[in-house]
Design a protein around this motif. Structure first.
Motif, PDB file in Angstrom:
ATOM      1  N   ARG A  79       0.702  -1.244  -0.048  1.00  0.00           N
ATOM      2  CA  ARG A  79      -0.018  -0.036  -0.134  1.00  0.00           C
ATOM      3  C   ARG A  79       0.809   1.294  -0.041  1.00  0.00           C
ATOM      4  NH1 ARG A  79      -3.240   2.167   4.993  1.00  0.00           N
ATOM      5  NH2 ARG A  79      -4.069   4.038   4.083  1.00  0.00           N
TER       6      ARG A  79
ATOM      7  N   ARG B 103       2.171   1.717  -3.424  1.00  0.00           N
ATOM      8  CA  ARG B 103       1.179   2.145  -4.418  1.00  0.00           C
ATOM      9  C   ARG B 103       0.914   3.648  -4.280  1.00  0.00           C
ATOM     10  NH1 ARG B 103      -1.806  -1.711  -3.497  1.00  0.00           N
ATOM     11  NH2 ARG B 103      -3.274  -0.562  -1.960  1.00  0.00           N
ATOM     12  N   LEU B 104       0.737   4.156  -2.943  1.00  0.00           N
ATOM     13  CA  LEU B 104       0.446   5.366  -2.336  1.00  0.00           C
ATOM     14  C   LEU B 104       1.382   6.604  -3.057  1.00  0.00           C
ATOM     15  CD1 LEU B 104      -1.229   7.574  -1.119  1.00  0.00           C
ATOM     16  CD2 LEU B 104      -0.107   6.916   1.022  1.00  0.00           C
TER      17      LEU B 104
ATOM     18  N   HIS C 184       3.547   5.901  -5.304  1.00  0.00           N
ATOM     19  CA  HIS C 184       3.735   5.996  -6.723  1.00  0.00           C
ATOM     20  C   HIS C 184       2.497   6.749  -7.421  1.00  0.00           C
ATOM     21  CE1 HIS C 184       4.262   3.534 -10.801  1.00  0.00           C
ATOM     22  NE2 HIS C 184       4.468   4.838 -10.963  1.00  0.00           N
ATOM     23  N   GLU C 185       1.383   6.638  -6.705  1.00  0.00           N
ATOM     24  CA  GLU C 185       0.056   7.479  -7.497  1.00  0.00           C
ATOM     25  C   GLU C 185       0.284   8.801  -6.964  1.00  0.00           C
ATOM     26  OE1 GLU C 185      -2.701   5.634  -5.075  1.00  0.00           O
ATOM     27  OE2 GLU C 185      -3.213   3.945  -6.641  1.00  0.00           O
ATOM     28  N   ARG C 186       0.864   9.563  -5.692  1.00  0.00           N
ATOM     29  CA  ARG C 186       0.943  10.546  -5.213  1.00  0.00           C
ATOM     30  C   ARG C 186       2.235  11.448  -5.925  1.00  0.00           C
ATOM     31  NH1 ARG C 186      -1.947  11.794  -0.707  1.00  0.00           N
ATOM     32  NH2 ARG C 186      -1.523  14.022  -1.429  1.00  0.00           N
TER      33      ARG C 186
ATOM     34  N   GLY D  31       4.486   9.943  -8.419  1.00  0.00           N
ATOM     35  CA  GLY D  31       4.807   9.166  -9.678  1.00  0.00           C
ATOM     36  C   GLY D  31       6.146   8.759  -9.671  1.00  0.00           C
TER      37      GLY D  31
ATOM     38  N   ASP E 116       8.404   5.670  -8.568  1.00  0.00           N
ATOM     39  CA  ASP E 116       8.238   4.205  -8.631  1.00  0.00           C
ATOM     40  C   ASP E 116       9.557   3.618  -7.726  1.00  0.00           C
ATOM     41  OD1 ASP E 116       7.933   1.339  -8.581  1.00  0.00           O
ATOM     42  OD2 ASP E 116       7.836   1.051 -10.657  1.00  0.00           O
TER      43      ASP E 116
ATOM     44  N   ALA F  75      -1.817   9.939   2.816  1.00  0.00           N
ATOM     45  CA  ALA F  75      -2.685  10.112   1.764  1.00  0.00           C
ATOM     46  C   ALA F  75      -3.482  11.604   1.640  1.00  0.00           C
ATOM     47  CB  ALA F  75      -3.718   8.886   1.786  1.00  0.00           C
TER      48      ALA F  75
ATOM     49  N   GLN G 272       0.032  16.110   1.068  1.00  0.00           N
ATOM     50  CA  GLN G 272       0.734  16.121   0.008  1.00  0.00           C
ATOM     51  C   GLN G 272       2.086  16.413   0.549  1.00  0.00           C
ATOM     52  OE1 GLN G 272       0.418  14.963  -2.963  1.00  0.00           O
ATOM     53  NE2 GLN G 272       2.772  15.441  -3.636  1.00  0.00           N
TER      54      GLN G 272
ATOM     55  N   THR H 220       3.710  13.305   1.918  1.00  0.00           N
ATOM     56  CA  THR H 220       3.952  12.548   0.937  1.00  0.00           C
ATOM     57  C   THR H 220       5.607  12.843   0.500  1.00  0.00           C
ATOM     58  OG1 THR H 220       1.507  12.347   0.217  1.00  0.00           O
ATOM     59  CG2 THR H 220       3.461  11.619  -1.142  1.00  0.00           C
TER      60      THR H 220
END
Length: 280
Positions: A16, A19-20, A22-24, A26, A28, A61, A64, A67
């Motif tokens: 998780r 994935r979080l 990567h989504e927030r 970009g 990897d 999440a 930002q 993150t």
């Protein structure tokens, strides 16, 4: 306040987290050692007051800035002036051997995974020293990292004015201008350095300045899993001219590519390239 002790991280939570991010952002993180990611994520969670990583990820999440702070923490930007003095001593002794191979074009160097840049400027000072003493022709250095925040610091060339030991001061102070509480890297040194964003997991940068005579990639491989380490090491070797120098971190031994490297100074992890790598 004492930081909370982080709890063990299960696989689902770690997935998780990846994935979080990567989504927030970009970015990897696949290919990085998962144990290291879990440990450092737990450290960051504890700093901001969470002992439960699942609850911390809910916070990430929704925030930002956190993150981005978490990603910066996971990317492990460790640098320093003249860090591990014996490495720089070994490298300075090995530099003159590059002169004949470089010829009139000058020495081309690459610092891969450069972090905030103190090692970039330390290497630049070593090259400037060798050139000033007539042991090398002109030189040019490319510094790259995946972390945009670290690259902004490198671009600015301003660092806290920490004390330097005698040997480091002799090498570095001619290139550092005291400006209140910071050191400012002088333009005479910075003019030889180009800066770019690059992920070592990708193919090496290609332009008119490659292949390189010297590649320094210290304490980067150790954060990657075994298969990615081999791929990255192949990329570093492919970017080197035969006879070029490769400098790795103290915990990094290129066991899978011993056919392509000979130690110049094993304790300092300074190697000379003798052949193009053969991918596994």
């Amino acid at each position: 306040m004492t930081a909370l002790e982080p709890r063990p991280v299960d696989a689902a939570t770690l997935e998780r987290l990846l994935r979080l991010l990567h989504e927030r952002t970009g970015f990897d993180l696949s290919g990085y050692r998962l144990a290291g990611i879990a440990r450092r994520a737990g450290q960051r969670a504890a700093v901001v007051g969470f002992s439960d990583l699942d609850r911390y990820l809910e916070h990430v999440a929704e925030d930002q800035q956190e993150t981005e702070d978490l990603l910066d923490h996971l990317l492990v930007q460790v640098s320093g002036w003249f860090r591990d003095a014996h490495v720089w001593q070994a490298l300075r002794a090995a530099l003159p051997a590059l002169a004949g191979r470089a010829g009139d074009r000058g020495v081309r160097a690459w610092v891969a995974g450069c972090g905030e840049g103190q090692e970039v400027w330390t290497l630049a000072a070593c090259l400037a020293e060798a050139t000033g003493a007539g042991r090398l022709p002109s030189w040019w250095l490319l510094a790259t990292d995946v972390d945009a925040t670290a690259l902004r610091l490198l671009h600015g060339g301003r660092y806290p004015r920490t004390a330097l030991d005698a040997e480091a001061a002799r090498l570095l102070q001619p290139h550092l201008e005291p400006a209140g509480p910071v050191w400012q890297v002088q333009e005479s040194l910075a003019a030889h350095v180009s800066i770019g964003r690059h992920d070592v997991r990708d193919a090496p940068p290609e332009d008119a300045s490659t292949p390189f005579d010297l590649v320094l990639c210290r304490n980067v491989l150790m954060y990657l899993d075994d298969a990615v380490q081999v791929r990255v090491l192949d990329g570093l070797l492919a970017s080197l001219r035969p006879g070029g120098l490769l400098v790795l971190g103290q915990a990094e031994l290129p066991m899978d590519r011993r056919d392509a490297l000979v130690p110049v100074d094993l304790a300092a992890r300074v190697y000379r390239s003798i052949a193009a790598p053969v991918p596994g």
